[in-house]
Each structure stands twice: as C-alpha cells, then as structure tokens.
Design an enzyme around this catalytic site. Structure first.
Site, PDB file in Angstrom:
ATOM      1  N   GLY A  84       0.784  -1.234   0.000  1.00 14.61           N
ATOM      2  CA  GLY A  84       0.000   0.000   0.000  1.00 14.61           C
ATOM      3  C   GLY A  84       0.816   1.283   0.000  1.00 14.61           C
TER       4      GLY A  84
ATOM      5  N   ASN B 229       1.676   3.010  -2.637  1.00 13.28           N
ATOM      6  CA  ASN B 229       1.022   3.944  -3.559  1.00 13.28           C
ATOM      7  C   ASN B 229      -0.257   4.521  -2.946  1.00 13.28           C
ATOM      8  OD1 ASN B 229       2.363   4.287  -6.322  1.00 13.28           O
ATOM      9  ND2 ASN B 229       2.595   2.094  -5.932  1.00 13.28           N
TER      10      ASN B 229
ATOM     11  N   MET C  31      -3.398  -7.123  -7.063  1.00 15.83           N
ATOM     12  CA  MET C  31      -2.778  -8.214  -7.811  1.00 15.83           C
ATOM     13  C   MET C  31      -3.806  -9.156  -8.419  1.00 15.83           C
ATOM     14  SD  MET C  31       0.230  -7.232  -7.494  1.00 15.83           S
ATOM     15  CE  MET C  31       1.255  -8.557  -8.087  1.00 15.83           C
TER      16      MET C  31
ATOM     17  N   HIS D 256       1.864   1.002 -12.966  1.00 19.86           N
ATOM     18  CA  HIS D 256       2.666  -0.166 -13.337  1.00 19.86           C
ATOM     19  C   HIS D 256       4.151   0.217 -13.329  1.00 19.86           C
ATOM     20  CE1 HIS D 256       3.476  -4.047 -15.118  1.00 19.86           C
ATOM     21  NE2 HIS D 256       4.331  -3.439 -15.919  1.00 19.86           N
TER      22      HIS D 256
ATOM     23  N   GLU E 114      -7.344  -5.246 -21.716  1.00 18.94           N
ATOM     24  CA  GLU E 114      -5.992  -5.699 -22.069  1.00 18.94           C
ATOM     25  C   GLU E 114      -5.061  -5.492 -20.877  1.00 18.94           C
ATOM     26  OE1 GLU E 114      -2.472  -4.393 -25.198  1.00 18.94           O
ATOM     27  OE2 GLU E 114      -4.424  -3.424 -25.286  1.00 18.94           O
ATOM     28  N   LEU E 115      -4.347  -6.512 -20.455  1.00 18.85           N
ATOM     29  CA  LEU E 115      -3.487  -6.426 -19.271  1.00 18.85           C
ATOM     30  C   LEU E 115      -2.460  -5.298 -19.428  1.00 18.85           C
ATOM     31  CD1 LEU E 115      -2.492  -7.680 -16.546  1.00 18.85           C
ATOM     32  CD2 LEU E 115      -0.904  -9.031 -17.933  1.00 18.85           C
TER      33      LEU E 115
END
Ligand code: GRF
Length: 214
Positions: free
Chosen positions: A18, A20, A96, A115, A149-150
């Site tokens: 955590g 972020n 996740m 990311h 889309e990942l």
C-alpha cells in the site's frame, strides 16, 4: 467526463504493502490532490495497506475472494461496495488481480492503474526484474486507464528511470517506486480535473480554451 457529483470520491483497490495508497493519502493531505478516498478495498486480509488506510481514518474493507463462487460474483461485491459509496474513480494500487468484466463495465474510463515499467514494455508481473534482465538502459513507471488488455489501456503519465550498471532488482524497484509515488497522485488529479478524452489508444488533454472576445 466524470459525473460531477461523484467525481472526487475515489476507491482504492490494493492487495499488499500500500505504498502507492499512502502516496495518494499524503497528496490529499498536503493539498496536491483534490480528492476524497471513499473506501479502500483489499482482496487480501493481511494487506499492510489496510492498516495504513485505517491509520489514516479511512474505511478499509477486506473482501475475501474465497467467499464467492466465481470472479463475476466477487467483482460484483467489489462494485457494490464502490457504488454504495458513490465512488467516481477507481484506483488500482498494487491490486494483484486482473480487473474483469464487472469492474470494467461499472467504471469505463474511470479506473486507473500504476505499473512499474514504461509500458508497453514489460506488462505483467516482475516488470522491474524483467527490465533488468533484458538489459534496457531506461525503464520507469506508467499510470494508465484500465481496459480488458493487461496493462494495456491509454497512458496518462509516465516517468523514466535509468537502469544503472550495478543495479539490483531491489535498488531499481526502489527508484521506480519514488517515481510511482510522484506520478500517481498527479495522474489522478489530471483525470479528476476533466478536460480530457480518449482517442483510440491516446489519452488526450484538451488545451484550455481562450475566453471569447467581443
Ligand atoms: C507497485 O510497484 C505498483 O507499480 C505495482 O505493484 C506495486 C504495489 O506497491 N502495480 P504498493 O502496494 O503500492 O506499495
């Protein structure tokens, strides 16, 4: 554009540490981000981020995937919690789990992710280690819209981080994290301010219009 009434209420989804989330909490506290965290949701009971959230006086909920028969019903429970709190924007922060159809449908162009690479390089897990192993000279951090889309949605902000000759995964990750903490609150602020649109893959900010004359 974001609905005005709900626009500044954000929901943060986490799974772990955590840090972020903390950067968002801190940016709100110091005035850099004009938002309110309506709820923090973790899919892991032991996520340290839940403790951070509670220490900051925020509502922090664990929703256990094992209590649901499939991803759709789990995600619907997450969506219900978010919508009950009039969440206008969802921020994934070390969550996740891949966002599935229920979340995407409930928050189209209203869900962000951070990311630890310069996308589209190194999507998915272990992005820092893969950048190091590949031998790139520059990597970094990306905030993007979440799509099916990942790690593939329109990019809002990126920050570059040089890879040093004597880097380890830990040292590189730590320097990337500094940039993550800087750009995530900035990107949230940009999105909440409105004045943007998505054109294909591109996140485009509208130029301020000059006042009409005459
Ligand atoms: C960060 O590196 C983020 O980019 C990635 O997962 C990590 C989460 O870290 N998606 P934290 O839980 O925010 O500390």
């Amino acid at each position: 554009m974001l609905p005005a009434a709900a626009s500044r209420r954000i929901g943060v989804l986490i799974s772990g540490r955590g840090s972020n989330l903390q950067s968002i909490i801190d940016a709100i506290a110091n005035g850099g981000l004009d938002a309110h965290i309506a709820v923090v949701i973790s899919n892991r009971r032991e996520a340290p981020g839940l403790v951070r959230a509670r220490e900051a006086g925020l509502e922090a909920i664990h929703i256990d995937t094992r209590e649901y028969s499939d991803r759709d019903s789990y995600e619907q429970a997450v969506v219900d919690r978010l919508q009950e709190r009039q969440t206008g924007l969802v921020c994934l922060a070390g969550y996740m789990t891949v966002a599935g159809p229920r979340l995407l449908a409930a928050f189209p162009d209203r869900m962000l992710n951070i990311h630890p690479s310069l996308l589209p390089a190194f999507p998915g897990l272990n992005a820092q280690r893969r950048a190091l192993d590949y031998g790139v000279r520059v990597t970094g951090a990306t905030v993007h819209m979440v799509t099916a889309e990942l790690d593939g949605g329109p990019i809002i902000l990126q920050a570059a981080v040089p890879v040093l000759d004597d880097d380890t995964e830990e040292r590189l990750s730590a320097r990337i994290l500094v940039e993550e903490h800087r750009i995530y609150p900035q990107a949230i602020q940009i999105v909440l301010q409105g004045e943007w649109f998505v054109d294909g893959r591109r996140f485009v900010r509208r130029a301020p219009t000059s006042p009409q004359r005459g």
